[in-house]
Design a protein around this motif. Sequence first.
Motif, short mmCIF file in Angstrom:
data_model
loop_
_atom_site.label_atom_id
_atom_site.label_comp_id
_atom_site.label_asym_id
_atom_site.label_seq_id
_atom_site.Cartn_x
_atom_site.Cartn_y
_atom_site.Cartn_z
N GLN A 25 39.23 15.35 47.15
CA GLN A 25 37.78 15.23 47.10
C GLN A 25 37.29 15.22 45.65
OE1 GLN A 25 36.41 18.42 49.65
NE2 GLN A 25 36.67 17.14 51.45
N TRP A 68 33.94 5.80 51.21
CA TRP A 68 32.96 5.25 52.14
C TRP A 68 31.54 5.58 51.68
CZ3 TRP A 68 33.54 1.48 55.39
CH2 TRP A 68 34.79 1.24 55.96
N ALA A 69 31.31 6.82 51.22
CA ALA A 69 29.97 7.21 50.75
C ALA A 69 29.56 6.38 49.54
CB ALA A 69 29.97 8.70 50.42
N ASP A 71 29.71 14.58 46.28
CA ASP A 71 29.23 13.44 47.04
C ASP A 71 29.03 12.25 46.11
OD1 ASP A 71 26.87 14.09 45.63
OD2 ASP A 71 25.97 15.09 47.34
N ALA A 72 28.56 11.14 46.70
CA ALA A 72 28.37 9.92 45.91
C ALA A 72 27.30 10.11 44.84
CB ALA A 72 28.00 8.76 46.83
N LYS A 73 26.29 10.92 45.10
CA LYS A 73 25.25 11.17 44.10
C LYS A 73 25.85 11.82 42.85
CE LYS A 73 21.09 13.81 43.05
NZ LYS A 73 21.57 14.09 41.72
N THR A 82 28.00 2.83 50.10
CA THR A 82 26.59 2.72 50.47
C THR A 82 25.71 2.65 49.23
OG1 THR A 82 26.23 5.11 50.59
CG2 THR A 82 26.98 4.01 52.61
N ARG A 83 26.29 2.93 48.07
CA ARG A 83 25.55 2.91 46.81
C ARG A 83 26.18 1.93 45.82
NH1 ARG A 83 23.44 8.94 45.89
NH2 ARG A 83 22.08 7.80 44.50
N GLY A 95 36.70 9.50 52.50
CA GLY A 95 35.30 9.80 52.81
C GLY A 95 34.38 9.55 51.63
N LEU A 96 34.82 9.93 50.46
CA LEU A 96 34.03 9.70 49.25
C LEU A 96 33.95 8.20 48.95
CD1 LEU A 96 32.44 11.09 47.02
CD2 LEU A 96 34.58 11.39 45.78
#
Length: 131
Positions: free
Chosen positions: A86, A41-42, A105-107, A45-46, A38-39
Motif C-alpha cells: 500500500q 484502481w483508485a 489513497d490517490a489524493k 479515476t484521477r 487497489g491504489l
Amino acid sequence: MVSLRKPLPPYALLTPGGQRIYLPDLKGKILVLLRDLGLAWALTTRQEELSALEAQAFLLSQEARESPLPLLLDGEGNLIQAIPEQGALIADPFLEVYHLGPVQDAKELLDWVRFVGAQCPECVLPEAEWL
C-alpha cells in the motif's frame, strides 16, 4: 538498492508482451511506481490530474495480471520489495526518489506528485563536502 534522494538504479523491467523497459528511458516525467492493485484502481479515476501534473504511473508485479495502469514485470522482485505494501515510489523527472513509503489513497499520492513537481533542482544549492 533504492534510497530516498538518490537516483533509481538502472533496473530493466518487462511489459506483459515481453518488451524490455529500462528505467532510465522513463526520464522526463514524474514517475510513480505502485505495487498495490487497489491504489492503482483508485489512481485511474484521477488519471486526468496525473497527466496534468506531467506524471506517469505504473503497477509493478512479478507476474502478468489484470491492471488498470500500464503493468511492468519485475520477475525477481528487486524493485517491488523496495516499495512497502500500500505504498508508492515517486521519483522526479530525473529519476531521483522523493517518496518511498505508504500512501493512504490517490489524493495523498497526487499530493506527493505535486510536491515533487514543485521541486526545482536548479534552485537548490548542491551539498558541499565541507558541511
